[in-house]
Motif scaffolding. Structure first.
Motif, short mmCIF file in Angstrom:
data_model
loop_
_atom_site.label_atom_id
_atom_site.label_comp_id
_atom_site.label_asym_id
_atom_site.label_seq_id
_atom_site.Cartn_x
_atom_site.Cartn_y
_atom_site.Cartn_z
N GLY A 186 1.48 2.15 5.44
CA GLY A 186 1.02 2.38 4.09
C GLY A 186 0.28 3.70 3.96
N HIS B 264 -3.12 0.52 6.59
CA HIS B 264 -2.39 -0.74 6.42
C HIS B 264 -0.96 -0.56 6.92
CE1 HIS B 264 -0.52 -4.15 4.18
NE2 HIS B 264 -1.69 -4.71 4.38
N ASP C 297 0.81 -1.21 0.00
CA ASP C 297 0.00 0.00 0.00
C ASP C 297 0.85 1.27 0.00
OD1 ASP C 297 -2.37 1.41 -0.01
OD2 ASP C 297 -2.62 1.36 2.16
N GLY D 128 -2.73 3.94 2.98
CA GLY D 128 -4.07 3.68 3.49
C GLY D 128 -4.00 3.11 4.89
#
Length: 362
Positions: A196, A200, A175, A198
């Protein structure tokens, strides 16, 4: 009394006072400083308090702590900060900063810029001070580059405060890359938490396998409650900061253990004589907020005010805390470094001063 080679001595008995007015601050600072000097006797070993006596912070204002020193101002704005202690000569340890203009700055304990290593803008820093590369002690720095969605590696040669670009194997998080922090350092390897773009996170292991570049492998990945931009770790737990979703404490496999809605842009972890705290800033508030490291229950607000020769922190942003010995009387038990956006420079508070303030209220 604390001192380094360059900065004037600063008395560090933390004083709890009435609300600190930040408009015309000079008069309020004068009163706060005077109260601190009068209270010096209370810091000494001969001070006594009535049996059962307690000290309580007034609900109307934050806990005030005197700043210890300010580093040399450099261009580029503030970014993540970190530490590279020297186990042999503590006073020769370094403070690291990733300025907004890009690259890495190395400061000595006198606050002097020793090295500016040009490069990309880093959104996170992770330091492995005890890494051995090909049998030689060579501290490593890892940085997240949000613009490129990549992780970069650097080696530090202590003599001359040199920074060298370090070849890493291809690290391709699922990500992208928003930030990172150190998970753990072992013999011949380092594990990093990579955030990440997002909601994640992934754990990556970096090790010296004897090839021309350090090998990398993804160990595991897991979802986060919300997208995070900064992280820190303590005893295998991962703490994340999100400017929209708050602070979270997760286990090493991603299980959510505690949350608080405070919209943090920066966070650090510290152990203050057994009291473990998360310290966080919002990027817009004038104080540093504290949270219990286990429950994330909100605690003190810390206002870093003027010392005898140094202006207090106007707008705290990136911060880091260490319990490593950095020498001198002030820093033998560690320090906290904070980038003051209002002044455009790093400022330092003795960890002893932080501990006294926190324990006095507890």
């Amino acid at each position: 009394m604390f001192q380094s080679r360059r900065f004037d001595p600063v008395f560090q008995c933390a004083a709890l006072s009435r609300t600190h007015f930040r408009g015309p601050r000079s008069l309020a600072r004068a009163f706060a400083l005077g109260a601190s000097l009068l209270a010096l006797g209370a810091c000494g070993p001969n001070a006594e308090a009535p049996e059962g006596a307690t000290v309580e912070a007034e609900a109307s204002g934050p806990t005030e702590i005197l700043v210890t020193a300010a580093f040399t101002a450099v261009e580029g704005g503030g970014g993540p900060v970190g530490f590279l202690p020297d186990p042999n000569v503590p006073s020769l340890g370094f403070v690291l900063s990733a300025p907004g203009a890009g690259g890495i700055d190395i400061f000595d304990l006198d606050g002097i810029l020793k090295t500016r290593h040009a490069g990309e803008r880093l959104t996170g820093l992770a330091v492995a001070p005890d890494f051995e590369l090909r049998g030689e002690a060579l501290p490593l720095i890892f940085g997240s580059v949000g613009d490129a969605g990549a992780v970069r590696g650097f080696a530090v040669v202590r003599d001359g405060a040199q920074i060298l670009d370090l070849p890493l194997g291809a690290m391709e998080p699922i990500d992208g890359v928003a930030g990172l922090c150190l998970m753990r350092e072992g013999t011949g390897f380092v594990e990093l938490v990579v955030l990440g773009t997002g909601a994640h996170a992934e754990i990556w292991r970096v090790r010296d396998a004897g090839s021309d570049q350090l090998s990398v492998e993804r160990v595991r990945d897991f979802p986060l409650p919300v997208p995070a931009r900064q992280c820190a770790t303590l005893d295998g737990d991962i703490y994340t900061a999100s400017p929209v979703g708050g602070i979270a404490r997760l286990s090493g496999d991603g299980t959510i253990l505690a949350e608080d809605p405070f919209r943090a842009t920066n966070l650090a972890l510290g152990d203050f004589n057994g009291t473990r705290l998360v310290l966080a800033t919002s990027g817009t508030g004038e104080t540093i907020e504290t949270f219990d490291a286990e429950s994330l229950v909100r605690g003190l607000s810390l206002d870093i005010i003027d010392g005898l020769s140094t202006q207090g922190i106007q707008l705290p942003a990136a911060l880091a805390v260490t319990g490593e010995d950095y020498g001198y009387t002030a820093y033998a038990n560690g320090l906290m470094v904070v980038f003051d956006t209002g002044a455009g420079r790093l400022k330092v508070v003795s960890r002893d001063a932080l501990s006294r303030a926190i324990l006095a209220v507890d």
